[in-house]
Structure formats: structure tokens, C-alpha cells
Scaffold this motif. Structure first.
Motif, PDB file in Angstrom:
ATOM      1  N   GLY A  69       0.844  -1.194   0.000  1.00 48.99           N
ATOM      2  CA  GLY A  69       0.000   0.000   0.000  1.00 48.99           C
ATOM      3  C   GLY A  69       0.873   1.235   0.000  1.00 48.99           C
ATOM      4  O   GLY A  69       1.894   1.299  -0.687  1.00 48.99           O
ATOM      5  N   SER A  70       0.521   2.225   0.821  1.00 42.17           N
ATOM      6  CA  SER A  70       1.266   3.482   0.843  1.00 42.17           C
ATOM      7  C   SER A  70       2.365   3.506   1.905  1.00 42.17           C
ATOM      8  O   SER A  70       3.112   4.475   1.998  1.00 42.17           O
ATOM      9  CB  SER A  70       0.303   4.654   1.088  1.00 42.17           C
ATOM     10  N   ALA A  71       2.486   2.446   2.677  1.00 36.77           N
ATOM     11  CA  ALA A  71       3.477   2.419   3.762  1.00 36.77           C
ATOM     12  C   ALA A  71       4.882   2.195   3.216  1.00 36.77           C
ATOM     13  O   ALA A  71       5.072   1.664   2.116  1.00 36.77           O
ATOM     14  CB  ALA A  71       3.126   1.322   4.760  1.00 36.77           C
ATOM     15  N   ASP A  72       5.871   2.579   4.003  1.00 36.85           N
ATOM     16  CA  ASP A  72       7.259   2.277   3.692  1.00 36.85           C
ATOM     17  C   ASP A  72       7.450   0.760   3.784  1.00 36.85           C
ATOM     18  O   ASP A  72       7.166   0.165   4.823  1.00 36.85           O
ATOM     19  CB  ASP A  72       8.181   2.985   4.684  1.00 36.85           C
ATOM     20  N   PRO A  73       7.910   0.094   2.717  1.00 43.38           N
ATOM     21  CA  PRO A  73       8.002  -1.370   2.724  1.00 43.38           C
ATOM     22  C   PRO A  73       8.856  -1.938   3.850  1.00 43.38           C
ATOM     23  O   PRO A  73       8.497  -2.954   4.463  1.00 43.38           O
ATOM     24  CB  PRO A  73       8.609  -1.691   1.351  1.00 43.38           C
ATOM     25  N   LYS A  74       9.991  -1.307   4.129  1.00 42.36           N
ATOM     26  CA  LYS A  74      10.868  -1.809   5.184  1.00 42.36           C
ATOM     27  C   LYS A  74      10.185  -1.722   6.542  1.00 42.36           C
ATOM     28  O   LYS A  74      10.202  -2.683   7.327  1.00 42.36           O
ATOM     29  CB  LYS A  74      12.186  -1.021   5.195  1.00 42.36           C
ATOM     30  N   ILE A  75       9.575  -0.581   6.830  1.00 37.21           N
ATOM     31  CA  ILE A  75       8.902  -0.396   8.114  1.00 37.21           C
ATOM     32  C   ILE A  75       7.716  -1.357   8.243  1.00 37.21           C
ATOM     33  O   ILE A  75       7.488  -1.958   9.302  1.00 37.21           O
ATOM     34  CB  ILE A  75       8.450   1.064   8.290  1.00 37.21           C
ATOM     35  N   PHE A  76       6.963  -1.533   7.140  1.00 39.91           N
ATOM     36  CA  PHE A  76       5.838  -2.472   7.145  1.00 39.91           C
ATOM     37  C   PHE A  76       6.318  -3.881   7.495  1.00 39.91           C
ATOM     38  O   PHE A  76       5.719  -4.569   8.323  1.00 39.91           O
ATOM     39  CB  PHE A  76       5.158  -2.466   5.781  1.00 39.91           C
ATOM     40  N   ALA A  77       7.415  -4.315   6.856  1.00 44.40           N
ATOM     41  CA  ALA A  77       7.941  -5.650   7.118  1.00 44.40           C
ATOM     42  C   ALA A  77       8.403  -5.790   8.559  1.00 44.40           C
ATOM     43  O   ALA A  77       8.179  -6.825   9.210  1.00 44.40           O
ATOM     44  CB  ALA A  77       9.092  -5.951   6.160  1.00 44.40           C
ATOM     45  N   GLN A  78       9.059  -4.757   9.075  1.00 48.83           N
ATOM     46  CA  GLN A  78       9.497  -4.785  10.472  1.00 48.83           C
ATOM     47  C   GLN A  78       8.302  -4.921  11.413  1.00 48.83           C
ATOM     48  O   GLN A  78       8.310  -5.744  12.333  1.00 48.83           O
ATOM     49  CB  GLN A  78      10.272  -3.504  10.800  1.00 48.83           C
ATOM     50  N   GLN A  79       7.281  -4.127  11.181  1.00 42.19           N
ATOM     51  CA  GLN A  79       6.114  -4.143  12.051  1.00 42.19           C
ATOM     52  C   GLN A  79       5.357  -5.465  11.945  1.00 42.19           C
ATOM     53  O   GLN A  79       4.916  -6.016  12.957  1.00 42.19           O
ATOM     54  CB  GLN A  79       5.198  -2.972  11.706  1.00 42.19           C
ATOM     55  N   PHE A  80       5.223  -5.981  10.725  1.00 41.99           N
ATOM     56  CA  PHE A  80       4.489  -7.230  10.537  1.00 41.99           C
ATOM     57  C   PHE A  80       5.213  -8.382  11.223  1.00 41.99           C
ATOM     58  O   PHE A  80       4.590  -9.223  11.897  1.00 41.99           O
ATOM     59  CB  PHE A  80       4.318  -7.526   9.043  1.00 41.99           C
ATOM     60  N   CYS A  81       6.529  -8.430  11.072  1.00 44.46           N
ATOM     61  CA  CYS A  81       7.290  -9.527  11.670  1.00 44.46           C
ATOM     62  C   CYS A  81       7.398  -9.397  13.179  1.00 44.46           C
ATOM     63  O   CYS A  81       7.460 -10.404  13.892  1.00 44.46           O
ATOM     64  CB  CYS A  81       8.669  -9.617  11.027  1.00 44.46           C
ATOM     65  N   THR A  82       7.411  -8.187  13.691  1.00 41.20           N
ATOM     66  CA  THR A  82       7.363  -7.990  15.142  1.00 41.20           C
ATOM     67  C   THR A  82       6.033  -8.484  15.687  1.00 41.20           C
ATOM     68  O   THR A  82       5.957  -9.074  16.777  1.00 41.20           O
ATOM     69  CB  THR A  82       7.565  -6.506  15.479  1.00 41.20           C
ATOM     70  N   PHE A  83       4.973  -8.288  14.926  1.00 39.51           N
ATOM     71  CA  PHE A  83       3.620  -8.708  15.299  1.00 39.51           C
ATOM     72  C   PHE A  83       3.490 -10.234  15.321  1.00 39.51           C
ATOM     73  O   PHE A  83       2.878 -10.812  16.214  1.00 39.51           O
ATOM     74  CB  PHE A  83       2.640  -8.106  14.295  1.00 39.51           C
ATOM     75  N   ILE A  84       4.122 -10.917  14.349  1.00 40.70           N
ATOM     76  CA  ILE A  84       3.991 -12.372  14.208  1.00 40.70           C
ATOM     77  C   ILE A  84       5.138 -13.126  14.876  1.00 40.70           C
ATOM     78  O   ILE A  84       4.936 -14.211  15.414  1.00 40.70           O
ATOM     79  CB  ILE A  84       3.922 -12.765  12.712  1.00 40.70           C
ATOM     80  N   GLN A  85       6.351 -12.603  14.813  1.00 40.14           N
ATOM     81  CA  GLN A  85       7.554 -13.268  15.319  1.00 40.14           C
ATOM     82  C   GLN A  85       7.743 -14.661  14.703  1.00 40.14           C
ATOM     83  O   GLN A  85       7.907 -15.667  15.398  1.00 40.14           O
ATOM     84  CB  GLN A  85       7.502 -13.367  16.852  1.00 40.14           C
ATOM     85  N   PRO A  86       7.736 -14.751  13.367  1.00 42.00           N
ATOM     86  CA  PRO A  86       7.826 -16.062  12.721  1.00 42.00           C
ATOM     87  C   PRO A  86       9.241 -16.637  12.728  1.00 42.00           C
ATOM     88  O   PRO A  86      10.236 -15.912  12.791  1.00 42.00           O
ATOM     89  CB  PRO A  86       7.381 -15.764  11.290  1.00 42.00           C
ATOM     90  N   LYS A  87       9.310 -17.963  12.620  1.00 39.73           N
ATOM     91  CA  LYS A  87      10.585 -18.658  12.468  1.00 39.73           C
ATOM     92  C   LYS A  87      10.854 -19.016  11.004  1.00 39.73           C
ATOM     93  O   LYS A  87      11.998 -19.233  10.619  1.00 39.73           O
ATOM     94  CB  LYS A  87      10.582 -19.935  13.316  1.00 39.73           C
ATOM     95  N   LEU A  88       9.778 -19.129  10.229  1.00 42.07           N
ATOM     96  CA  LEU A  88       9.876 -19.415   8.804  1.00 42.07           C
ATOM     97  C   LEU A  88       8.980 -18.440   8.060  1.00 42.07           C
ATOM     98  O   LEU A  88       7.802 -18.298   8.398  1.00 42.07           O
ATOM     99  CB  LEU A  88       9.433 -20.854   8.509  1.00 42.07           C
TER     100      LEU A  88
END
Length: 336
Positions: free
Chosen positions: A207-226
Motif C-alpha cells: 500500500g502506501s506504507a514504507d516497505p521496510k517499516i511495514f515488514a518490520q512491524q508485521f514480523c514484530t507482530f507475528i515473530q515467525p521462524k519461517l
């Protein structure tokens, strides 16, 4: 006896598709164009699907649905899909016609796919939760706004599915959820840990978000291993480098896997056949363009793992010229 339950994430090129199999049935999440899903159903001798969940109305998630509905050898009991008033494509209209026909001929039950459906997808020991969208978001729908007057599009209302086994969230399949949709999830659920994440929108623009920041926030939210990217080597150049950088800065120990080998990682395809791939159909098999290919994961609560992870790591190191999944590791982990 089959070793169930299991999650199968298909290499369909640019698109998304997953199968969940348990003792009481099969669930399919998204039906992209191409023959990989049909080939997989035939390979596994699947003649009956209890639920089909469609995350949203984009062609790379619905393009194979019409053929599936018209296949008289496969019985489809339930289809869960949300309305999209802004989608004017011919394929969207054709799908609606096919759904109406399937309802008349086979009694296929149609319903929306919102958070209120959580608890209705029990096919054995696996439970599915619908993490997004909420019912009130769908009341606005694509083309409208959310409750904070943020503009919604088809990706904003994409369904996000959690897979739970033995009280443990094994995976999150994020569809094409964008920054506005994600903000709505976070406002509803503050933390959503899961071992496996199928990253939204194939690692493309959020969307309109900064891709790097979006990825950081999404992964902080999920904390995935894979983390899995469902991509086509020859389309859109996904995943975006900024997305990968954001992931590694947030969860540096997570293993990153693309279904196909991005041209960013290797201009030329490997000459040797990979040894880590399953025997299931995969879009990139014939061209030797698979990276992770179609992957099968034995669902086992908190013990769930991707068994071929070590072999995939070896493939990346030995046969891929410049893998973007390792590009930023030296910045995050200077000692490795």
C-alpha cells in the motif's frame, strides 16, 4: 495411515494457494490460475473439499476457482468469500456466476469470510481462525473507508488466516493484506505469534506504507521462524529488497524461503536439480526455477517445523549466486 495433519503451500508462481489436510477433510485457501492446484488434488487423490477460503478478489487468488467449481469429480461443500464492489473484471463476474451455478447443482454453501467465522473450520485436530477482516470492515468494503476513514481497497479487506493446533498458532497466511488492513488487525489483536508466515502480497508493495517499516512491524507482530514468499521468478521482481531488509532487521533468525528463485538472487538458473523439493506438483519444477517449491509441513503444535530447512539452506549457499535472503545478515549479525 497418512501422517496428518499437514499444511501444503503450493508453488503456483505469482499467486497464493494452500491446502490443509486432517482426518476429517481438506481445506483449500485461495485458488490461483494455472494447473498446479488441480494437479496436486489429483496427485493426492482428493475428491472432496470441505471448505474453500478465498482471501480476496484478485485474479491471482481466484483465477482457478471456476475450473474447480465446474469439475464434476470434486465435491465442494462450502465456499467462503467476501464481496468486492469495486472489482469490475470479467473473471470476477464469471466466478460469481460459477458460484451461483455450483450452489444450484451441488448445494455448495456460500458465506462471507470474516472474524465471526472463526471456529467453523474444524476438520480434525486443526482449527482455523480468521484474523481479518472484521465484519464491520466488510460492511464498508473495498472502495469505502474503515471506521477511521482510511480508504479501503481489495487488499485492505484481504482475509488473514491463522492455523492452530494443540492450542498453538502454527502459521499465519496473510493473503495480500496492505498497511491499512494491517493497522486494523493490530487495533483488534495486539500480538499474534506464529511459527510460519506466508508474507502478504508476495513481498510486493504494502500500500502506501514504507516497505521496510511495514515488514518490520508485521514480523514484530507475528515473530515467525519461517517466512514464505509465494512468487513467480518472471513477474514483478518480488520480494522487494526493502521488505527482506525489514524482515531481517526484525527477526534475523527467521528462515526465508521463496517458492521460486527470484531473478534478484540468480540471473541464471542452477544446473543441478535441488534435493530438498517434495514430490508434489510445483509450477517451477519443469523449468528448474524452484527455490523452496511446493512445501509440505507436518502440523504438530509447538513442535511444527519445516523438515527440509537444512537442505534448503544448503541449496541457497551452494547454488544461488546472490540470495537476497542473506544480503543483510552481515549487517544484523556481524560475527556470522
Amino acid at each position: 495411515m497418512m501422517d496428518l495433519p499437514e499444511l501444503i503451500i503450493l508453488d503456483v508462481g505469482h499467486g497464493n494457494c494452500a491446502l490443509i489436510r486432517d482426518v476429517n477433510g481438506v481445506i483449500v485457501i485461495d485458488c490461483p490460475p494455472g494447473g498446479t492446484l488441480a494437479e496436486t488434488l489429483e496427485h493426492l487423490s482428493i475428491k472432496e473439499i470441505l471448505h474453500i477460503l478465498i482471501s480476496h478478489s484478485d485474479a491471482d487468488h481466484i483465477g482457478g476457482m471456476i475450473d474447480l467449481l465446474s469439475n464434476e469429480d470434486i465435491k465442494i461443500h462450502n465456499v467462503h468469500i467476501n464481496p468486492d464492489a469495486i472489482k469490475k473484471s470479467a473473471i470476477w463476474l464469471d466466478l460469481r456466476i460459477a458460484l451461483a451455478d455450483s450452489k444450484k447443482r451441488f448445494g455448495t454453501v456460500l458465506s462471507k469470510l470474516t472474524t465471526t467465522e472463526t471456529g467453523k473450520f474444524n476438520i480434525g485436530s486443526v482449527n482455523l481462525e480468521v484474523l481479518a477482516p472484521t465484519y464491520e470492515l466488510i460492511l464498508g468494503g473495498a472502495g469505502a473507508t474503515d471506521l477511521k476513514k482510511r480508504k479501503l481497497n481489495s487488499n485492505s479487506i484481504s482475509a488473514v488466516i491463522g492455523i492452530v493446533h494443540d492450542s498453538h498458532r502454527v502459521a499465519v497466511l496473510a493473503g495480500d493484506i496492505d498497511d491499512v488492513g494491517f493497522e486494523n488487525i493490530v487495533e483488534d489483536i495486539h500480538h499474534c505469534p506464529a511459527d510460519i508466515l506466508v508474507f502478504p502480497h508476495h513481498g510486493g508493495r504494502p500500500g502506501s506504507a514504507d516497505p521496510k517499516i511495514f515488514a518490520q512491524q508485521f514480523c514484530t507482530f507475528i515473530q515467525p521462524k519461517l517466512i514464505i514468499f509465494s512468487i513467480d521468478r518472471n513477474r514483478f521482481n518480488n520480494p522487494r529488497t526493502e521488505i527482506v531488509e525489514g524482515i531481517i532487521s526484525s527477526v534475523p533468525d527467521a528462515h526465508i524461503l521463496c517458492t521460486q528463485l527470484s531473478q534478484q538472487c540468480a540471473a541464471a538458473l542452477p544446473s543441478a536439480k535441488p534435493t530438498h523439493l517434495t514430490k508434489l506438483p510445483a509450477r517451477g519444477l519443469n523449468s528448474n526455477s524452484c527455490c523452496g517449491g511446493t512445501i509440505t509441513i507436518k502440523i504438530d503444535g509447538s513442535r511444527t517445523t519445516y523438515a527440509e530447512m537444512a537442505l534448503h539452506k544448503e541449496f541457497i549457499v551452494s547454488q544461488v549466486a546472490s540470495p537476497i535472503c542473506r544480503k543483510f545478515l552481515s549487517i544484523v549479525k556481524p560475527d556470522k
